[in-house]
Design an enzyme around this catalytic site. Sequence first.
Site, PDB file in Angstrom:
ATOM      1  N   SER A 102       0.852  -1.191   0.000  1.00 39.98           N
ATOM      2  CA  SER A 102       0.000   0.000   0.000  1.00 39.98           C
ATOM      3  C   SER A 102       0.894   1.249   0.000  1.00 39.98           C
ATOM      4  O   SER A 102       1.724   1.410  -0.895  1.00 39.98           O
ATOM      5  CB  SER A 102      -0.939  -0.056   1.207  1.00 39.98           C
ATOM      6  OG  SER A 102      -1.982   0.873   1.086  1.00 39.98           O
ATOM      7  N   HIS A 238      -7.705  -5.653  -0.117  1.00 41.20           N
ATOM      8  CA  HIS A 238      -6.511  -4.831   0.043  1.00 41.20           C
ATOM      9  C   HIS A 238      -5.419  -5.510   0.870  1.00 41.20           C
ATOM     10  O   HIS A 238      -4.233  -5.271   0.644  1.00 41.20           O
ATOM     11  CB  HIS A 238      -6.908  -3.501   0.689  1.00 41.20           C
ATOM     12  CG  HIS A 238      -5.819  -2.475   0.695  1.00 41.20           C
ATOM     13  ND1 HIS A 238      -5.251  -1.976  -0.455  1.00 41.20           N
ATOM     14  CD2 HIS A 238      -5.163  -1.870   1.728  1.00 41.20           C
ATOM     15  CE1 HIS A 238      -4.309  -1.090  -0.149  1.00 41.20           C
ATOM     16  NE2 HIS A 238      -4.233  -1.019   1.175  1.00 41.20           N
TER      17      HIS A 238
END
Length: 261
Positions: A102, A238
């Site tokens: 991320s 995610h």
Amino acid sequence: MSLATEKTMPEEAAGRWVPLAPGAAPDALCLFCLPHAGGGASAFRSWVGAVPGVAVLPVQPPGRETRLREPAHQRMDSLVAELATILPTVAGERRYAIYGHSLGALVAFETAREIRRRGGLPPVHLIVSGCVPPQYQTCDNESIATAPLRTLVDKIRQLGGTPEWLLSDPSVLDMIVPAIRADFSVKETYSYQPEPPLEVPITVLASTADPRAPHGLQAGWRDHTTAAFGLNLLSGGHFAVLEQASATHRYLAGSLANWAV
């Protein structure tokens, strides 16, 4: 300790940034792991010893966990400037790779570029996940870094990866929110500047249902290397790389096989 003082003592600072380095095998390939926004070294603690021939070294940014009392970086340039000193210092004579998830992926990429600008020894591999390529970076319509607490918590909850008991405990939020806001400030103030591609292989670990990093955009990371490029796909959202750690470890081992001992 001021930032200026810390820069004069990279070895002392290295112990705070990479707390598990002393236990790493002296001849193993170093894999520095940079966490997501608000995350810390504990996100990768279970990975230590799980990738054959590789010394997994979780990175601990300031402002969280063991460095809770230190101010967190709020801009990419200052964060990368420190990492470009610390990581080569910890690696020493050993070869090293950098992984980031991320926000950590973006930080890993910019750290590799900063090391190149300084003429330092480059990583042998760059591995990223949960992040669209830098040329596609866009900001949310509203700032998350400065959002009201309820909005910030809702955003974290939507992304997943943070236990509900943490988000529901006001005393815990008081401790973790400053670092989360600072990390989102790093992301929101970041501006990609084109440079020649890295001469470093890049591997992407993409997820099938990641709202922050659509897998259809991940091939764009290929633009940032003149060396080998690999794209692997995990089922999930995610945080699939953390939730499916064994699969992630297999991909890491395969990507680093040429340098692992």
